[in-house]
Design an enzyme around this catalytic site. Sequence first.
Site, PDB file in Angstrom:
ATOM      1  N   ASN A 126       0.807  -1.229   0.000  1.00  0.00           N
ATOM      2  CA  ASN A 126       0.000   0.000   0.000  1.00  0.00           C
ATOM      3  C   ASN A 126       0.843   1.284   0.000  1.00  0.00           C
ATOM      4  O   ASN A 126       0.443   2.298  -0.558  1.00  0.00           O
ATOM      5  CB  ASN A 126      -1.003  -0.002   1.151  1.00  0.00           C
ATOM      6  CG  ASN A 126      -0.361  -0.205   2.506  1.00  0.00           C
ATOM      7  OD1 ASN A 126       0.810  -0.594   2.613  1.00  0.00           O
ATOM      8  ND2 ASN A 126      -1.108   0.050   3.572  1.00  0.00           N
ATOM      9  N   GLU A 223       4.381  -4.497  12.180  1.00  0.00           N
ATOM     10  CA  GLU A 223       3.357  -3.465  11.978  1.00  0.00           C
ATOM     11  C   GLU A 223       2.264  -4.132  11.167  1.00  0.00           C
ATOM     12  O   GLU A 223       2.389  -4.296   9.953  1.00  0.00           O
ATOM     13  CB  GLU A 223       3.977  -2.259  11.253  1.00  0.00           C
ATOM     14  CG  GLU A 223       3.203  -0.978  11.459  1.00  0.00           C
ATOM     15  CD  GLU A 223       2.040  -0.849  10.502  1.00  0.00           C
ATOM     16  OE1 GLU A 223       0.927  -1.301  10.884  1.00  0.00           O
ATOM     17  OE2 GLU A 223       2.211  -0.325   9.395  1.00  0.00           O
ATOM     18  N   CYS A 257      -3.616   0.343   6.848  1.00  0.00           N
ATOM     19  CA  CYS A 257      -3.760  -0.500   8.037  1.00  0.00           C
ATOM     20  C   CYS A 257      -4.346   0.247   9.230  1.00  0.00           C
ATOM     21  O   CYS A 257      -5.045  -0.331  10.047  1.00  0.00           O
ATOM     22  CB  CYS A 257      -2.408  -1.107   8.415  1.00  0.00           C
ATOM     23  SG  CYS A 257      -1.093   0.109   8.547  1.00  0.00           S
ATOM     24  N   GLU A 437       7.894   2.330  14.513  1.00  0.00           N
ATOM     25  CA  GLU A 437       8.567   2.973  13.401  1.00  0.00           C
ATOM     26  C   GLU A 437       8.494   4.481  13.649  1.00  0.00           C
ATOM     27  O   GLU A 437       7.592   4.961  14.320  1.00  0.00           O
ATOM     28  CB  GLU A 437       7.874   2.617  12.085  1.00  0.00           C
ATOM     29  CG  GLU A 437       7.613   1.126  11.957  1.00  0.00           C
ATOM     30  CD  GLU A 437       7.930   0.559  10.596  1.00  0.00           C
ATOM     31  OE1 GLU A 437       9.101   0.637  10.186  1.00  0.00           O
ATOM     32  OE2 GLU A 437       7.009   0.036   9.963  1.00  0.00           O
TER      33      GLU A 437
END
Length: 463
Positions: A126, A223, A257, A437
């Site tokens: 994505n 993640e 997400c 992150e």
Amino acid sequence: FKMCPGRVICKLLCSGEKEVDLAVQSAKAAFKIWSQMSGMERSRVLLEAARIIREQREQIATLETINNGKSIFEARVDIDISWQCLEYYAGLAGSLAGEHIQLPGGSFGYTRREPLGVCVGIGAWNYPFQIACWKSAPALACGNAMVFKPSPFTPVSVVKLAEIFTEAGVPKGLFNVVQGGAATGQFLCHHPDVAKVSFTGSVPTGIKIMEMAAKGIKPVTLELGGKSPLIIFSDCTLENAVNGALMANFLTQGEVCCNGTRVFVERKILDVFTKEVVKRTQKIKIGDPLLEDTRMGALINRPHLDRVQGFIKQAKEQGAEVLCGGDLYVPDDPKLKNGYYMRPCVLGNCTDDMTCVKEEIFGPVMSILPFDTEEEVVERANNTKFGLAGGVFTRDIQKAHRVVAALKAGMCFINNYNISPVELPFGGYKASGFGRENGRAAIEYYSQLKTVCVEMGDVESVF
């Protein structure tokens, strides 16, 4: 490059065990050089890479649009976030340090922050270029090397990033790209010379990666997915809340997400909010992602489009009402007739036990759910295996802070949504993964601490 919906834009060979080993050994050799450089030296190289990305912004954004199908408007934002990420970690590279601790009798101890070695990054389809920058920037700033595997659905733009790093002056092989699917990922996770794995993707794949990494005692950053709540209180600024709901559901065709796909709306404004959201959703311009006024491009591939359509069909069967969209979209341009387009969908009459409310759809589908009290909505918002994000719209700032404190989610938004500055950590709770992150927090996941204890007198033995 030209848009060719539904057609192959390139073919790449999958990296097998031999190619993965070559990539790791190449990165291992480059690591010996890179890890011995000062933070300031690494900083200059990262700044140069950021400059090249900024300079080639339009070219890379176009490449990303063809790679993924998102609008050029969004792709430019992704590229901007990417160079900002490199600049941010370039700024931190020279400041990485341990500490000095005074001990009795003139003795002392100190800590060293050291790189891990060869890190593996496994990206999602994505945000292909942006995710590669989110993983490589802190990894390289800390002195590591990286082997990166993009999704096989979006293999192109990460190769461009590797070229940019090389042009910027990293040692040859410091950032390597391997191509492939699950088998390539397995070779990377099992490789004895890989020190760490960072993965962005689905929960089932995340579980497998964690299992494989565990066999080598390799640290992982995961993640994963989400089914995040967006809570709209009646005292919100309605226009802001509607904008927030659109941002929380329809960026990158809904393939995000951290999207806030469970939109909880206080009952007293349910009708007016729903009416406005439907009106605005119906106006979203769908079509050729390379056109300036397009705001929604094509979904990633046919199987995924079919999966999203299946969720909408099931939602209707379970009693949800399609208030708008949800059907396939065929653009007027005959060149785009084979594209994987659909109209963004808003579902009403939803309940917490519906599949569309419980499972991550990963497409442009918003579920609207009414609520009556703060206590009730917080309990319902947290009733999920996921915990990536959450949002609140209200003008009552005390209530806003109270609610986000109660949400079991790693990334929360007050009166905005899907804003991800590189300065702030990003990551989830529960099944949405762990590790972070971005921000200073990522430094912790790409380095390790060594403690050194120095005795200035004679050693006292108990023997």
